[in-house]
Design an enzyme around this catalytic site. Sequence first.
Site, PDB file in Angstrom:
ATOM      1  N   THR A  24       0.826  -1.155   0.007  1.00  0.00           N
ATOM      2  CA  THR A  24      -0.114   0.026   0.013  1.00  0.00           C
ATOM      3  C   THR A  24       0.960   1.253  -0.040  1.00  0.00           C
ATOM      4  O   THR A  24       0.716   2.192  -0.637  1.00  0.00           O
ATOM      5  CB  THR A  24      -1.115   0.111   0.976  1.00  0.00           C
ATOM      6  N   THR A  26       1.504  -4.617   4.118  1.00  0.00           N
ATOM      7  CA  THR A  26       0.912  -4.962   5.574  1.00  0.00           C
ATOM      8  C   THR A  26       0.357  -6.586   5.731  1.00  0.00           C
ATOM      9  O   THR A  26       0.397  -7.136   6.573  1.00  0.00           O
ATOM     10  CB  THR A  26       0.043  -3.974   6.072  1.00  0.00           C
ATOM     11  N   ASP A  27      -0.382  -6.821   4.356  1.00  0.00           N
ATOM     12  CA  ASP A  27      -0.950  -8.136   4.454  1.00  0.00           C
ATOM     13  C   ASP A  27      -0.088  -9.272   4.828  1.00  0.00           C
ATOM     14  O   ASP A  27      -0.602 -10.176   5.746  1.00  0.00           O
ATOM     15  CB  ASP A  27      -1.492  -8.455   2.984  1.00  0.00           C
TER      16      ASP A  27
END
Length: 349
Positions: free
Chosen positions: A21, A95-96
């Site tokens: 992101t 971040t996942d």
Amino acid sequence: MERVQTPEQQRRIVVISTGGTIASRWQGTGFAADASGRDVMATAALPEGISVEVVDLFSVNSPRLTSTQQLTLLRTVHDVLADPDVAGVVVAHGTDTLEESAFLLDLYHHDPRPVVLTGAQRPMGTEDGDGPNNLYDALLTAASVRGLGVLVVFDGKVHAARGTVKTQTLALDAFADPSGPRLGNVGFGKVTVLRHAERPEPLGLPDVTPGALPRVDMVMHHVDADPLLLNAAVQAGAQGIVLIATGAGNATPEFVDAVAAAVERGVLVALTTRVAAGPVTEIYTHGGAVDLVAGGAVPTGTLRAGQARIAVLAALLDTEADSRNEVLRRLLGQPAGEPAGAVLAGLSA
């Protein structure tokens, strides 16, 4: 490696850009990573006394990340730290799957200089974007601390890689260790270290043939679950399996039989839980953790599914080990929980 700023006698931090992101822009129907590391760095201010060099490793949304790419990241970090003039490393990451990459890096990190992972919950260029502040804090941390291993810096907080998971899908305070406190805070231009985390002896870098990585699958228990998917993973060639059980690590007698059969075939089975916090603990029988561990599953303590899978993968990659089961236990810091008898004694007191 592209140099952004190189004043003399400044602390050199290398930023490895991998996408996520923090590097995402609007694609017409949604956001996706497409920005270069230099573009990402251009959004952030630099702490005083720090120079930055950028490595554009790859640019992907982190759900698409592969184990091969994670091992490429691992070797890149080690190559960067081979330069004694580098003060620290920052990895800009989606971040996942950040928790998995951070833990993988930590298992092999033997240098006192820090490796700091950060990212963003809001895409770059948004008015209320969190990427620039997270980058600033990560750079400051990478230039300030020593001997803490691999870290996750997010929303003004410093976390150990081990045990830290993404706990919020959208909120800016996205990461925490549900079973333990954070390591420190970032604010007012300084990093405050609150504690040091225990870490096992780091592994040597794996010697991996491209395309030859072991398959490691995850299977979750739930009401009405049977071991169909666990058995299918074994049939598909999985060398490792993470069983995501309920409660303190419980499933059914049918899962116990399937685990024992998989272990008999040489499959490395780790036992974690879908509960957010607390250790996997041998309390219950009739398919509970008592029986699953007796069947050969290795309890993962407070590590949850993603990081448990990384531990299994690392154990399988340790070709020098006589017993991968023992390597896995060492990586997990076993025994993590109290023996069943002690727990039961406390419950009955």
